[in-house]
Design a protein around this motif. Structure first.
Motif, PDB file in Angstrom:
ATOM      1  N   LYS A   1      71.501   8.879  51.342  1.00 41.22           N
ATOM      2  CA  LYS A   1      72.143   8.724  50.025  1.00 41.22           C
ATOM      3  C   LYS A   1      71.212   7.927  49.102  1.00 41.22           C
ATOM      4  CE  LYS A   1      76.292   6.712  47.905  1.00 41.22           C
ATOM      5  NZ  LYS A   1      77.596   6.087  48.125  1.00 41.22           N
TER       6      LYS A   1
ATOM      7  N   SER B   1      77.366   6.135  70.956  1.00 42.88           N
ATOM      8  CA  SER B   1      77.002   5.426  69.727  1.00 42.88           C
ATOM      9  C   SER B   1      77.094   3.911  69.906  1.00 42.88           C
ATOM     10  CB  SER B   1      77.974   5.854  68.624  1.00 42.88           C
ATOM     11  OG  SER B   1      77.924   4.957  67.541  1.00 42.88           O
TER      12      SER B   1
ATOM     13  N   ARG C   1      84.063  -0.414  53.732  1.00 38.46           N
ATOM     14  CA  ARG C   1      84.931   0.051  54.824  1.00 38.46           C
ATOM     15  C   ARG C   1      85.940  -1.020  55.199  1.00 38.46           C
ATOM     16  NH1 ARG C   1      80.170   2.945  58.411  1.00 38.46           N
ATOM     17  NH2 ARG C   1      79.656   4.441  56.767  1.00 38.46           N
TER      18      ARG C   1
ATOM     19  N   SER D   1      80.982  12.898  62.798  1.00 35.66           N
ATOM     20  CA  SER D   1      79.927  11.887  62.981  1.00 35.66           C
ATOM     21  C   SER D   1      79.946  10.774  61.926  1.00 35.66           C
ATOM     22  CB  SER D   1      78.554  12.565  62.982  1.00 35.66           C
ATOM     23  OG  SER D   1      78.321  13.167  61.730  1.00 35.66           O
ATOM     24  N   HIS D   2      80.975  10.759  61.069  1.00 37.57           N
ATOM     25  CA  HIS D   2      80.969   9.752  60.004  1.00 37.57           C
ATOM     26  C   HIS D   2      81.974   8.642  60.288  1.00 37.57           C
ATOM     27  CE1 HIS D   2      80.896   8.001  55.973  1.00 37.57           C
ATOM     28  NE2 HIS D   2      79.677   8.503  55.949  1.00 37.57           N
TER      29      HIS D   2
ATOM     30  N   VAL E   1      71.080  -2.892  54.310  1.00 37.76           N
ATOM     31  CA  VAL E   1      71.184  -1.766  53.377  1.00 37.76           C
ATOM     32  C   VAL E   1      70.330  -2.079  52.137  1.00 37.76           C
ATOM     33  CG1 VAL E   1      72.784  -0.483  51.881  1.00 37.76           C
ATOM     34  CG2 VAL E   1      73.458  -1.058  54.223  1.00 37.76           C
TER      35      VAL E   1
ATOM     36  N   ASN F   1      75.696  12.054  53.447  1.00 39.95           N
ATOM     37  CA  ASN F   1      76.778  11.058  53.471  1.00 39.95           C
ATOM     38  C   ASN F   1      76.432   9.809  54.278  1.00 39.95           C
ATOM     39  OD1 ASN F   1      76.812  12.621  55.725  1.00 39.95           O
ATOM     40  ND2 ASN F   1      79.025  12.845  55.858  1.00 39.95           N
TER      41      ASN F   1
ATOM     42  N   ARG G   1      68.420  13.904  57.609  1.00 40.89           N
ATOM     43  CA  ARG G   1      69.690  13.176  57.669  1.00 40.89           C
ATOM     44  C   ARG G   1      70.655  13.722  56.615  1.00 40.89           C
ATOM     45  NH1 ARG G   1      73.128  10.481  60.870  1.00 40.89           N
ATOM     46  NH2 ARG G   1      72.884   8.220  60.844  1.00 40.89           N
TER      47      ARG G   1
ATOM     48  N   LEU H   1      77.040   1.920  45.728  1.00 39.94           N
ATOM     49  CA  LEU H   1      77.028   1.678  47.173  1.00 39.94           C
ATOM     50  C   LEU H   1      78.111   0.684  47.557  1.00 39.94           C
ATOM     51  CD1 LEU H   1      73.173   1.304  47.725  1.00 39.94           C
ATOM     52  CD2 LEU H   1      74.606   3.179  48.580  1.00 39.94           C
TER      53      LEU H   1
HETATM   54  O1  G4F Z   1      74.691   5.311  57.221  1.00 41.51           O
HETATM   55  P1  G4F Z   1      76.041   4.883  57.651  1.00 41.51           P
HETATM   56  O2  G4F Z   1      77.186   5.710  57.171  1.00 41.51           O
HETATM   57  O3  G4F Z   1      75.978   4.846  59.250  1.00 41.51           O
HETATM   58  P2  G4F Z   1      76.943   4.191  60.351  1.00 41.51           P
HETATM   59  O4  G4F Z   1      78.311   4.001  59.847  1.00 41.51           O
HETATM   60  O5  G4F Z   1      76.255   2.971  60.890  1.00 41.51           O
HETATM   61  O6  G4F Z   1      76.999   5.335  61.456  1.00 41.51           O
HETATM   62  C1  G4F Z   1      75.839   6.065  61.873  1.00 41.51           C
HETATM   63  O7  G4F Z   1      75.250   5.402  62.966  1.00 41.51           O
HETATM   64  C2  G4F Z   1      76.089   5.306  64.130  1.00 41.51           C
HETATM   65  C3  G4F Z   1      75.303   4.582  65.203  1.00 41.51           C
HETATM   66  O8  G4F Z   1      74.224   5.326  65.592  1.00 41.51           O
HETATM   67  C4  G4F Z   1      76.493   6.695  64.580  1.00 41.51           C
HETATM   68  F1  G4F Z   1      77.274   6.611  65.676  1.00 41.51           F
HETATM   69  C5  G4F Z   1      77.208   7.425  63.455  1.00 41.51           C
HETATM   70  O9  G4F Z   1      77.492   8.759  63.856  1.00 41.51           O
HETATM   71  C6  G4F Z   1      76.276   7.465  62.254  1.00 41.51           C
HETATM   72  O10 G4F Z   1      75.134   8.235  62.585  1.00 41.51           O
HETATM   73  O11 G4F Z   1      76.323   3.378  57.232  1.00 41.51           O
HETATM   74  C7  G4F Z   1      75.428   2.337  57.541  1.00 41.51           C
HETATM   75  C8  G4F Z   1      75.873   1.057  56.858  1.00 41.51           C
HETATM   76  C9  G4F Z   1      77.335   0.713  57.084  1.00 41.51           C
HETATM   77  O12 G4F Z   1      77.448  -0.701  57.305  1.00 41.51           O
HETATM   78  C10 G4F Z   1      78.025   1.049  55.774  1.00 41.51           C
HETATM   79  O13 G4F Z   1      79.181   0.255  55.496  1.00 41.51           O
HETATM   80  O14 G4F Z   1      75.733   1.239  55.449  1.00 41.51           O
HETATM   81  C11 G4F Z   1      76.906   0.700  54.812  1.00 41.51           C
HETATM   82  N1  G4F Z   1      77.049   1.326  53.494  1.00 41.51           N
HETATM   83  C12 G4F Z   1      76.991   0.647  52.327  1.00 41.51           C
HETATM   84  N2  G4F Z   1      77.180   1.501  51.293  1.00 41.51           N
HETATM   85  C13 G4F Z   1      77.264   2.636  53.235  1.00 41.51           C
HETATM   86  C14 G4F Z   1      77.346   2.742  51.854  1.00 41.51           C
HETATM   87  N3  G4F Z   1      77.390   3.717  54.055  1.00 41.51           N
HETATM   88  C15 G4F Z   1      77.577   4.931  53.482  1.00 41.51           C
HETATM   89  N4  G4F Z   1      77.671   6.028  54.284  1.00 41.51           N
HETATM   90  N5  G4F Z   1      77.691   5.073  52.105  1.00 41.51           N
HETATM   91  C16 G4F Z   1      77.582   3.999  51.246  1.00 41.51           C
HETATM   92  O15 G4F Z   1      77.669   4.155  50.027  1.00 41.51           O
END
Ligand code: G4F
Length: 317
Positions: A188, A121, A274, A80-81, A247, A183, A180, A206
């Protein structure tokens, strides 16, 4: 008594969905991996029937399906990540794309195929030409995760049209809660704000702070999953709030909840950027509102504040 089978029952959505179904007198079965952490199920585990299997193990999953003979299957399991999918593209496609196809094929072969929900998604839209996205928006995935979800989503449509399966896709935008996983960026941030407040952490690293998401409340989204399978005809639905937040807005809200200035603690770290990141995905939930009578009601600020306060309470002593 209706019977439901949930893949990924130990996750955030699986645990809330299980509670929702138990409250409606379902017999709830769930598939967990041997290594699954069952913390989220702790308070009601005794009321569930848990089956241990890897979703790639067809023989075992087929046996579970045959023995439980569910009326409804909710497919929430799989990698899921999104970030991890760049490192593990093949495993992600195996788990999401082939995993969903395998399940559909098994269900189709049952004497009485159950109703089937697939957790799709917003990542299927990737870099869309229109905003907000709805059920008619073409798929243009930009990540391995989104690509695998696009395949799975379209297979659900194909099996529905070709074989008459009652199979639905929920095209889910981000949805969060105190359950939640660590990760994902909201948790986080909320856990870090709590840990910094309590002196257990010094700073928070971040990736892209300006990235925006359509963040809803997971507890509301599982209700819509159930509603989809209670309709007269199967269909696909976008589940979203229609509102974007950055964010950085999550950071500001979480640190404000514990009375800290985020600028003193947050650092940008290229390790969390990313290679490709859909920056502004936002959904239009009008179809779900009209047909399912579902409406996202949680406020972003209240949700992030709740997650932060919950992290304060559940922090290790
Ligand atoms: O919380 P995220 O990892 O969620 P993401 O990638 O949007 O995916 C989630 O939602 C999707 C849609 O529902 C699902 F399909 C999937 O399974 C999951 O539930 O990241 C959200 C945003 C991204 O733009 C990422 O680049 O936050 C940004 N981000 C910035 N710093 C970060 C970080 N994400 C993570 N995980 N960790 C960071 O340090």
């Amino acid at each position: 008594m209706p019977r439901a089978l949930i893949t990924g029952i130990a996750g955030q959505d699986g645990s809330y969905l299980a509670e929702w179904l138990l409250a409606r007198d379902y017999e709830v079965h769930g598939i967990v991996r041997e290594s699954s952490c069952l913390k989220r199920l702790q308070s009601f585990k005794a009321r569930l029937v848990l089956h241990c299997a890897d979703l790639n193990d067809s023989a075992t999953v087929r046996r579970i399906l045959t023995e439980t003979a569910p009326d409804e299957v909710y497919h929430l399991g799989g990698q899921s990540h999104v970030g991890l999918s760049f490192e593990q593209a093949e495993a992600t496609c195996e788990s999401i794309a082939i995993g969903t196809l395998r399940l559909l094929e098994m269900i189709r072969a049952l004497p009485q195929p159950p109703r089937f929900f697939n957790a799709s998604s917003s990542e299927v839209f990737g870099r869309p030409e229109t905003s907000p996205q709805d059920e008619q928006t073409p798929f243009r995935p930009a990540t391995p995760y989104g690509c695998a979800k696009a395949f799975a989503t379209q297979m659900v449509v194909i099996e529905r049209h070709t074989f008459g399966l009652f199979a639905c896709n929920g095209i889910l935008y981000n949805h969060e809660s105190p359950r939640r996983g660590d990760n994902f960026v909201t948790q986080k941030i909320c856990r870090a704000a709590a840990a910094i407040k309590q002196g257990r952490q010094q700073e928070l690293s971040l990736g892209n702070l300006s990235s925006q998401r359509d963040w809803g409340d997971a507890r509301e989204y599982v209700q819509a999953m159930w509603l989809m399978l209670q309709q007269a005809t199967p269909a696909d639905y976008v589940l979203a709030t229609g509102k974007l937040h950055s964010v950085q807005a999550v950071v500001e809200t979480a640190f404000a909840a514990v009375g800290l200035n985020w600028r003193d603690y947050v650092k940008m770290d290229p390790r969390f950027m990313r290679p490709e990141d859909p920056a502004r995905l936002v959904g239009n939930p009008a179809k779900a509102e009209k047909i399912l009578g579902w409406r996202p009601i949680a406020s972003f600020t209240r949700l992030i504040t709740e997650m932060t306060l919950s992290a304060l309470e559940t922090a290790p002593a």
